[in-house]
Motif scaffolding. Structure first.
Motif, PDB file in Angstrom:
ATOM      1  N   THR A  99      -3.600   7.570   0.453  1.00  0.00           N
ATOM      2  CA  THR A  99      -2.958   6.338  -0.125  1.00  0.00           C
ATOM      3  C   THR A  99      -3.348   6.509  -1.664  1.00  0.00           C
ATOM      4  N   VAL A 100      -2.204   6.212  -2.470  1.00  0.00           N
ATOM      5  CA  VAL A 100      -2.593   6.392  -3.911  1.00  0.00           C
ATOM      6  C   VAL A 100      -2.570   5.021  -4.581  1.00  0.00           C
ATOM      7  N   LEU A 101      -2.009   3.991  -4.082  1.00  0.00           N
ATOM      8  CA  LEU A 101      -2.125   2.486  -4.719  1.00  0.00           C
ATOM      9  C   LEU A 101      -2.492   1.727  -3.687  1.00  0.00           C
ATOM     10  N   PRO A 102      -3.509   0.772  -3.942  1.00  0.00           N
ATOM     11  CA  PRO A 102      -3.657  -0.389  -2.935  1.00  0.00           C
ATOM     12  C   PRO A 102      -2.465  -1.506  -3.229  1.00  0.00           C
ATOM     13  N   GLY A 103      -2.339  -2.240  -2.120  1.00  0.00           N
ATOM     14  CA  GLY A 103      -1.243  -3.175  -2.066  1.00  0.00           C
ATOM     15  C   GLY A 103      -1.410  -4.129  -3.339  1.00  0.00           C
ATOM     16  N   ASN A 132       0.907  -1.200   0.004  1.00  0.00           N
ATOM     17  CA  ASN A 132      -0.074   0.019  -0.125  1.00  0.00           C
ATOM     18  C   ASN A 132       0.702   1.255   0.087  1.00  0.00           C
ATOM     19  N   VAL A 133       0.868   2.110  -0.973  1.00  0.00           N
ATOM     20  CA  VAL A 133       1.555   3.423  -1.191  1.00  0.00           C
ATOM     21  C   VAL A 133       1.103   4.577  -1.003  1.00  0.00           C
ATOM     22  N   GLN A 134       1.604   5.462  -0.160  1.00  0.00           N
ATOM     23  CA  GLN A 134       1.148   6.794   0.024  1.00  0.00           C
ATOM     24  C   GLN A 134       2.161   8.008  -0.228  1.00  0.00           C
ATOM     25  N   TYR A 135       1.318   9.022  -0.719  1.00  0.00           N
ATOM     26  CA  TYR A 135       2.121  10.173  -1.128  1.00  0.00           C
ATOM     27  C   TYR A 135       1.761  11.260  -0.054  1.00  0.00           C
ATOM     28  N   GLU A 136       2.821  12.123   0.205  1.00  0.00           N
ATOM     29  CA  GLU A 136       2.578  13.289   0.895  1.00  0.00           C
ATOM     30  C   GLU A 136       2.027  14.338   0.046  1.00  0.00           C
ATOM     31  N   PRO A 137       1.071  15.255   0.491  1.00  0.00           N
ATOM     32  CA  PRO A 137       0.305  16.276  -0.324  1.00  0.00           C
ATOM     33  C   PRO A 137       1.477  16.929  -1.214  1.00  0.00           C
TER      34      PRO A 137
END
Lengths: 293, 287, 293, 287
Positions: free
Chosen positions: C211-215, C169-174
């Motif tokens: 979160t920008v992409l699910p695992g 699971n992938v996350q980006y900062e604003p």
């Protein structure tokens, strides 16, 4: 300066308009604006909803609409929308039923000034042949056929959001972003936004990633706290279960439905009075804790 | 995170048909699958949670089509509202991201559908009953997501808490979700992949004949006879090869315990059964 | 468990693959993974970029690529990518040049399992006739014609992000969300993500809207702090101006370009050694304050 | 937020051609417009900021096509990187939202384009020079956004800091941005709206004849003769009706002061001029 009162903003919706209405069963509907439109006696409106709920039922009960474009009408646990259903069965409201991807394709084509967008949904169903806005189209590269969905440009989009500044920049708290907020205001010619709170632009600059609409797309901003009641507006408040149940009961017959609207739509002089009529501060506090669902 | 001892748990002696249906639907999900749920989907949501607590802990759930892998409490009164998807890993944006994930042939390959009418070739109707489309006898809620799910290659799992000649009909009044159409190769000739896999009702489990695509009795629930199922069905059912109709295995004690104590202590899964008894037509909604 | 080392993850990119590469002139490229691919001697790769920068130039200089699909290749203020340019002029790299909407249409069609998506861009340009993946298409509803853009499914997407958990699971900062993160991993068959930091899932649950992409869409996660260096990765660090200038100078001739890659790609045994070679802690701290741009 | 006294400011006596070009481009933006900028767009960014500080304070700027209405500092070394769009009201997502806004015919109707070649009908080339597409003499950066902007109804404002027979050619080697194509009605016959409005170079300002769509001299910059402009152009220029070519009004003192002290104290706007002198081909990039 796009700040307006509810009556001023309601004037941007005209008789006969096709109105894209934010809604999702029991969630996020701009109910304060819906009540204002009924009070103002708008007629011959069309609605565009992904999944319409009580807003659609009220507008059908008040005789405000004559057409509906969307994927479903339901109040989920509170059952079908009976006044809408009867209006359709009586031929007073004409339905263009689309799958979700077909509706989104029509709106996205409208927003992007494209004549159509394709989907692979609906192939094999009876919904294509009866709809002049859907055409089976061969893939020019020799792949499988698609369904071309003709561009749809609503006259106006009605949206409820968490906050906006007076220039019309609109922000959402982190929560589900339904297609309504993602595409309806971009496709529509005019956009009216009710918000829980009007804030200074500096507040928006703290979280620019949470701004969902730029001011230049928005024609009117109305401050209407609890403006989605009795639907939920996450994370601020839950749906009003008791109120939904009362409507579901009243909606079983035209007379009781009319009485219900008289009490909760026509009688309250303004939004603040409406909030008193539905239970006032104690009730709202419970909804704010998601306890009344 | 699994229910301890679920693999060796004995068949339950005390269970209700909703619990049996949840267990059958749970068995449809495999480890590594991803699955979302729509509105008023109490049986599917209970089944997804049961699968995750037993044989498929890494089943990925997109709760309410919004929240990825929430830390859920008891099944709430809505399967679309925020209480279902609190404490998620991701909020999936609906306008672009959600449908991109669903339309992509590699993800979210299974979908549970409830509908007012289902016919012998697995076509479903949630649009109109009687009359014509623009002046129907009964206006149903509408196709919502099922108009997509039926055509884009998903495997469909129908649930039906009201197995009757009203809901299981020879031919649906209107096809709002594509099953096997007129049967045989018609669906695949249109280039459509996937299709109806199973029908789980309050009386039986049914599937579709691999060639004719006609609905077929797979098993009858304990205490239900083949004749009862046939007489509650609006068309003649095929029987399994050999003609012998097995009994649906009852849920295990561990499954029933998990449903009653952890997953759905408030009994939301029984709501649709109550509603079924109240009305003549109009079915549960698929997302 | 999708956590891998750079060499393990690089094995998911095979000779001949079409690689969707996150990049934007001087921003956000998964440079640690690019260096690993060059070290591993990958050959005959194709690249898909919206706007390629130094990553494309390095992969051209190292002879790793034979085709490019995208809208532009440029290092903005640091000029054209000279090794890429020479490789194209010499016929070693074949270019499929698309406008931004056409590239996004091809990728979105790939992501959505549609045979094509239309755009109104490119009409009138010379880019349509020379491209078998673009076809002028009549609107079935009688509107203006569109350009059908054939679905594109890259073999693998290479992405750099702020954080991920071990499940992918992938996350980006604003910050700016470029098309790369929005569509490339959804279109590609495999997805490899380098991240500034691997975190526990509980950290992601604090901000599910980021979160920008699910695992389930991600095949490998590699922790590579400063992994986008010398490109910028907002808000963590700016682009390395001095390093870009040195490359722009070295890239003027094949010999000096090869020497540059020897020093900064082949010589460092691993990512940590590379970070030492480009200036170590002091330099990185300056980049972290956006002072070295 | 305006520069005080900008309306009554006298013409500047001391200014450079980049400042004049910024002022001319600024004049293209009207109150209520929205405008975005692409890569290496120092002149357009300076012009947008100048317009906002003077006659068009409510011009809406989508900085770097990312950040809505940032509170900008001096023009930074990149017109695409974060320093340009810090403190924005909104970060616009690029994959869907940005292009939806741009493609929508009602928004962002003006776009500034820099390109290596521009021809007499306003077609632009940023793809290849010489040879054929797959074995060019010079590979340019590529069409990027201009391949869209030229076809979707935007009004195009070209800037060119290197007015020469190399950059202003009779016919572009390759059309990577649609101008008026072969002139006359060809563009409108294809159903395309908008199109090139103005060309602002280091020597002159040019527009397009309303019927033939051929490029036309609108004004020459102070100190530049019509003959100089013509001899630096690779085709014969039309002259304004009446044949008299006016002089481009110089920037005002307030404009020059704002550019030098507030907008671009580091002189980023002059970078492209320096680059122009260094190379034979390859032009500034449009977003």
């Amino acid at each position: 300066m796009k700040l307006k009162t509810l009556p001023e903003a309601a004037a941007l919706v005209r008789d006969g308009d096709l109105v894209a209405l934010q809604n999702m069963a029991t969630q996020s509907a701009p109910m304060a604006m819906v009540r204002e439109l009924i009070r103002a006696g708008r007629r011959d409106l069309g609605l565009v909803c992904l999944v319409g709920g009580m807003a659609v039922d009220w507008l059908a009960a008040s005789g405000s609409i004559n057409r509906f474009v969307g994927a479903a009408v339901s109040m989920e646990q509170f059952g079908l929308c009976q006044r809408f259903r009867k209006a359709v069965e009586a031929g007073r409201v004409r339905v263009e039923e689309l799958s979700e991807t077909a509706l989104l394709a029509r709106l996205t084509a409208g927003a992007r000034s494209l004549p159509f967008l394709p989907t692979r949904g609906l192939i094999g169903t009876d919904l294509i042949d009866i709809n002049p806005n859907l055409e089976l189209l061969e893939d020019p590269f020799g792949g499988p056929p698609v369904v071309a969905c003709r561009a749809l440009v609503p006259d106006v989009a009605l949206i409820h959001a968490h906050r906006a500044d007076r220039f019309g920049n609109v922000q959402y708290e982190p929560t589900a972003l339904w297609p309504d907020i993602g595409i309806m205001p971009k496709a529509a010619r005019r956009v009216v936004v009710t918000v829980e709170r009007v804030v200074g632009s500096d507040v928006l600059r703290l979280n620019p990633d949470r701004t969902v609409l730029p001011g230049f797309m928005v024609d009117a901003v109305v401050e209407a706290p609890w403006g989605a009641h009795p639907t939920s507006f996450n994370p601020c408040y839950g749906y009003d279960s008791g109120f939904h149940l009362r409507w579901a009961e009243a909606a079983a017959a035209p007379g009781s439905a009319t009485e219900f609207l008289a009490a909760f739509v026509h009688a309250p002089a303004d939004h603040a009075t409406y909030l008193q009529a539905v239970g006032g501060a104690a009730r709202l506090a419970a909804l704010g804790r998601w306890e009344a669902g | 995170m699994s229910v301890p001892g679920w693999e060796k748990s004995p068949p339950a002696r005390d269970y209700s048909v909703d619990e049996l249906m949840v267990a059958v639907l749970a068995g449809c999900f495999r480890p590594g699958d991803q699955v979302c749920n729509g509105m008023a989907s109490f049986l599917p949501v209970s089944a997804i949670r049961l699968a995750k607590l037993t044989h498929a802990p890494d089943l990925v759930w997109l709760a309410g089509a919004v929240g990825l892998e929430p830390r859920p409490g008891p099944v709430p009164a809505s399967t679309l509202e925020a209480p279902l998807w609190r404490n998620s890993l991701m909020y999936v944006e609906q306008c672009g991201d959600f449908w991109t994930m669903v339309l992509n042939g590699r993800f979210l390959s299974k979908f549970c559908v409830g509908a007012a009418q289902l016919d012998r070739f697995g076509n479903a109707n949630n649009s109109v009953i009687g009359g014509d489309f623009h002046s129907p006898r009964v206006r149903l809620p509408g196709t919502a997501g099922m108009g997509d799910m039926g055509s884009i290659g998903k495997l469909l799992y129908y649930w039906n808490p009201d197995h009757s000649q009203r809901s299981l009909v020879r031919k649906v009044d209107f096809v709002s979700c594509a099953g096997y159409l007129s049967g045989g190769r018609q669906r695949s000739d249109l280039g459509l992949e996937g299709g109806p896999e199973l029908v789980v009702t309050n009386l039986a489990v049914l599937d579709f004949h691999p060639d004719s695509k006609h609905m077929r009795l797979r098993s009858v629930h304990p205490g239900v006879s083949v004749e009862e199922v046939q007489s509650a069905t609006g068309f003649e059912l095929l029987l399994p090869d050999g003609g012998e109709v097995p009994q649906t295995p009852p849920p295990t004690q561990a499954q029933v315990d998990a449903i009653r104590t952890v997953i759905d202590p408030h009994g939301m899964r029984r709501r649709e059964f109550r509603r079924m008894r109240q009305r003549a037509a109009g079915g549960p909604k698929a997302g």
